[in-house]
Design a protein around this motif. Structure first.
Motif, mmCIF file in Angstrom:
data_model
loop_
_atom_site.group_PDB
_atom_site.id
_atom_site.type_symbol
_atom_site.label_atom_id
_atom_site.label_comp_id
_atom_site.label_asym_id
_atom_site.label_seq_id
_atom_site.Cartn_x
_atom_site.Cartn_y
_atom_site.Cartn_z
ATOM 1 N N MET A 1 27.371 -23.239 -24.979
ATOM 2 C CA MET A 1 27.521 -21.812 -24.082
ATOM 3 C C MET A 1 27.898 -22.294 -22.609
ATOM 4 O O MET A 1 27.479 -23.162 -22.089
ATOM 5 C CB MET A 1 26.146 -21.174 -24.221
ATOM 6 N N ASN A 2 28.919 -21.652 -22.270
ATOM 7 C CA ASN A 2 29.211 -21.513 -21.046
ATOM 8 C C ASN A 2 28.616 -20.470 -19.894
ATOM 9 O O ASN A 2 28.631 -19.319 -20.459
ATOM 10 C CB ASN A 2 30.783 -21.211 -20.959
ATOM 11 N N THR A 3 27.778 -21.067 -19.087
ATOM 12 C CA THR A 3 27.160 -20.236 -18.394
ATOM 13 C C THR A 3 27.574 -20.358 -16.562
ATOM 14 O O THR A 3 27.964 -21.501 -16.290
ATOM 15 C CB THR A 3 25.656 -20.848 -18.333
ATOM 16 N N ALA A 4 27.570 -19.203 -16.006
ATOM 17 C CA ALA A 4 28.009 -19.249 -14.743
ATOM 18 C C ALA A 4 26.954 -18.553 -13.891
ATOM 19 O O ALA A 4 26.168 -17.622 -14.485
ATOM 20 C CB ALA A 4 29.213 -18.462 -14.585
ATOM 21 N N VAL A 5 26.720 -18.941 -12.634
ATOM 22 C CA VAL A 5 25.800 -18.460 -11.850
ATOM 23 C C VAL A 5 26.290 -18.112 -10.454
ATOM 24 O O VAL A 5 26.702 -19.009 -9.743
ATOM 25 C CB VAL A 5 24.494 -19.458 -11.674
ATOM 26 N N ARG A 6 26.229 -16.738 -10.211
ATOM 27 C CA ARG A 6 26.831 -16.180 -9.030
ATOM 28 C C ARG A 6 25.780 -15.396 -8.038
ATOM 29 O O ARG A 6 24.779 -14.604 -8.640
ATOM 30 C CB ARG A 6 27.879 -15.246 -9.324
ATOM 31 N N TYR A 7 25.642 -15.494 -6.778
ATOM 32 C CA TYR A 7 24.762 -14.694 -6.125
ATOM 33 C C TYR A 7 25.439 -14.326 -4.672
ATOM 34 O O TYR A 7 26.438 -15.112 -4.227
ATOM 35 C CB TYR A 7 23.479 -15.584 -5.909
ATOM 36 N N TYR A 8 24.536 -13.626 -4.042
ATOM 37 C CA TYR A 8 24.781 -13.533 -2.548
ATOM 38 C C TYR A 8 23.430 -13.571 -1.880
ATOM 39 O O TYR A 8 22.545 -12.923 -2.441
ATOM 40 C CB TYR A 8 25.410 -12.167 -2.145
ATOM 41 N N SER A 9 23.271 -14.245 -0.528
ATOM 42 C CA SER A 9 21.796 -14.554 0.022
ATOM 43 C C SER A 9 22.242 -14.572 1.524
ATOM 44 O O SER A 9 22.897 -15.569 1.641
ATOM 45 C CB SER A 9 21.184 -15.482 -0.480
ATOM 46 N N ARG A 10 21.509 -13.747 1.969
ATOM 47 C CA ARG A 10 21.700 -13.549 3.366
ATOM 48 C C ARG A 10 20.502 -14.848 4.124
ATOM 49 O O ARG A 10 20.830 -15.507 5.149
ATOM 50 C CB ARG A 10 21.369 -12.437 4.296
ATOM 51 N N THR A 11 19.518 -14.706 3.398
ATOM 52 C CA THR A 11 18.187 -15.613 3.976
ATOM 53 C C THR A 11 18.002 -16.903 3.454
ATOM 54 O O THR A 11 17.010 -17.421 3.785
ATOM 55 C CB THR A 11 17.062 -14.564 4.035
ATOM 56 N N GLY A 12 18.836 -16.888 2.047
ATOM 57 C CA GLY A 12 18.277 -17.983 1.339
ATOM 58 C C GLY A 12 17.468 -18.142 0.265
ATOM 59 O O GLY A 12 17.265 -18.689 -0.567
ATOM 60 N N ASN A 13 16.900 -16.726 0.242
ATOM 61 C CA ASN A 13 15.880 -16.698 -0.917
ATOM 62 C C ASN A 13 16.361 -16.672 -2.156
ATOM 63 O O ASN A 13 15.974 -17.241 -3.229
ATOM 64 C CB ASN A 13 15.052 -15.369 -0.228
ATOM 65 N N ALA B 1 8.758 -19.644 -12.671
ATOM 66 C CA ALA B 1 8.973 -18.540 -13.505
ATOM 67 C C ALA B 1 10.372 -18.308 -13.702
ATOM 68 O O ALA B 1 10.869 -17.652 -14.804
ATOM 69 C CB ALA B 1 8.441 -17.133 -12.605
ATOM 70 N N ALA B 2 11.237 -18.366 -12.642
ATOM 71 C CA ALA B 2 12.795 -18.290 -12.680
ATOM 72 C C ALA B 2 13.190 -19.429 -13.690
ATOM 73 O O ALA B 2 14.219 -18.947 -14.503
ATOM 74 C CB ALA B 2 13.268 -18.703 -11.494
ATOM 75 N N GLU B 3 12.624 -20.535 -13.803
ATOM 76 C CA GLU B 3 13.208 -21.524 -14.866
ATOM 77 C C GLU B 3 12.731 -21.111 -16.253
ATOM 78 O O GLU B 3 13.621 -21.153 -17.044
ATOM 79 C CB GLU B 3 12.232 -22.731 -14.520
ATOM 80 N N GLU B 4 11.513 -20.598 -16.495
ATOM 81 C CA GLU B 4 11.042 -19.951 -17.724
ATOM 82 C C GLU B 4 12.082 -18.830 -18.103
ATOM 83 O O GLU B 4 12.259 -18.841 -19.253
ATOM 84 C CB GLU B 4 9.529 -19.644 -17.681
ATOM 85 N N PHE B 5 12.312 -17.940 -17.012
ATOM 86 C CA PHE B 5 13.274 -16.697 -17.640
ATOM 87 C C PHE B 5 14.494 -17.421 -17.846
ATOM 88 O O PHE B 5 15.052 -16.813 -18.952
ATOM 89 C CB PHE B 5 13.294 -16.144 -16.244
ATOM 90 N N ALA B 6 15.003 -18.242 -17.118
ATOM 91 C CA ALA B 6 16.591 -18.652 -17.601
ATOM 92 C C ALA B 6 16.459 -19.562 -18.733
ATOM 93 O O ALA B 6 17.570 -19.245 -19.452
ATOM 94 C CB ALA B 6 16.811 -19.873 -16.413
ATOM 95 N N LYS B 7 15.426 -20.289 -19.240
ATOM 96 C CA LYS B 7 15.351 -20.788 -20.402
ATOM 97 C C LYS B 7 15.503 -20.034 -21.725
ATOM 98 O O LYS B 7 15.706 -20.478 -22.879
ATOM 99 C CB LYS B 7 13.979 -21.844 -20.434
ATOM 100 N N LYS B 8 14.954 -18.641 -21.434
ATOM 101 C CA LYS B 8 15.029 -17.683 -22.654
ATOM 102 C C LYS B 8 16.683 -17.435 -22.858
ATOM 103 O O LYS B 8 16.650 -16.980 -24.018
ATOM 104 C CB LYS B 8 14.273 -16.305 -22.193
ATOM 105 N N PHE B 9 17.428 -17.658 -22.088
ATOM 106 C CA PHE B 9 18.850 -17.589 -22.502
ATOM 107 C C PHE B 9 19.841 -19.036 -23.034
ATOM 108 O O PHE B 9 20.970 -18.595 -23.077
ATOM 109 C CB PHE B 9 19.666 -16.624 -21.227
ATOM 110 N N ALA B 10 18.873 -19.606 -22.915
ATOM 111 C CA ALA B 10 19.575 -21.103 -23.216
ATOM 112 C C ALA B 10 20.094 -21.046 -24.764
ATOM 113 O O ALA B 10 19.437 -20.616 -25.525
ATOM 114 C CB ALA B 10 18.704 -22.581 -22.953
#
Length: 130
Positions: A1-13, A121-130
């Motif tokens: 599975m080919n996965t991409a992660v894109r985001y925009y962050s001003r504060t780094g959060n 929690a973000a790790e667990e969330f992402a793993k649902k899509f692996a």
């Protein structure tokens, strides 16, 4: 599975969450305003995130969403951080759906600066899509 992660962050959060998700897929988290943000090769799953700025999306993220090639995205998964509300999730989902991109109903949201608990929690969330 080919996965991409894109985001925009001003504060780094949002960047913290993006990098956490990307690590789960052994890929890079790329800011939408950075060189290499285009999905030239396409992806099966696009994780895309941003935050609410003055009750809207930042111009960089809004522009990226407006110009995204729907044929290059199998499915989109949205994430967000914000001090105010989850409204950015709705705005991102709406922009993606307007392009004809299949958007996952489930999303990830962290309020404020992500804590260790939020990162886990973000790790667990992402793993649902692996």
């Amino acid at each position: 599975m080919n996965t991409a992660v894109r985001y925009y962050s001003r504060t780094g959060n949002t960047r913290i969450i993006a990098e956490t998700i990307a690590k789960c897929f052994d890929t890079a988290a790329v800011s939408v305003d950075a060189e290499g943000a285009a999905l030239d090769d396409g992806c099966d799953v696009l994780f895309i995130g941003g935050a609410l700025y003055a009750y809207g999306l930042d111009k960089a993220l809004a522009g990226y969403l407006a110009n995204i090639d729907a044929s290059k995205v199998g499915k989109a998964v949205v994430f967000s951080t914000s001090w105010l509300s989850k409204h950015a999730v709705d705005l991102i989902k709406k922009a993606l759906a307007a392009k004809g991109i299949d958007v996952c109903e489930d999303f990830f949201y962290s309020r404020g600066k992500p804590s260790g608990k939020d990162v886990k929690a973000a790790e667990e969330f992402a793993k649902k899509f692996a």
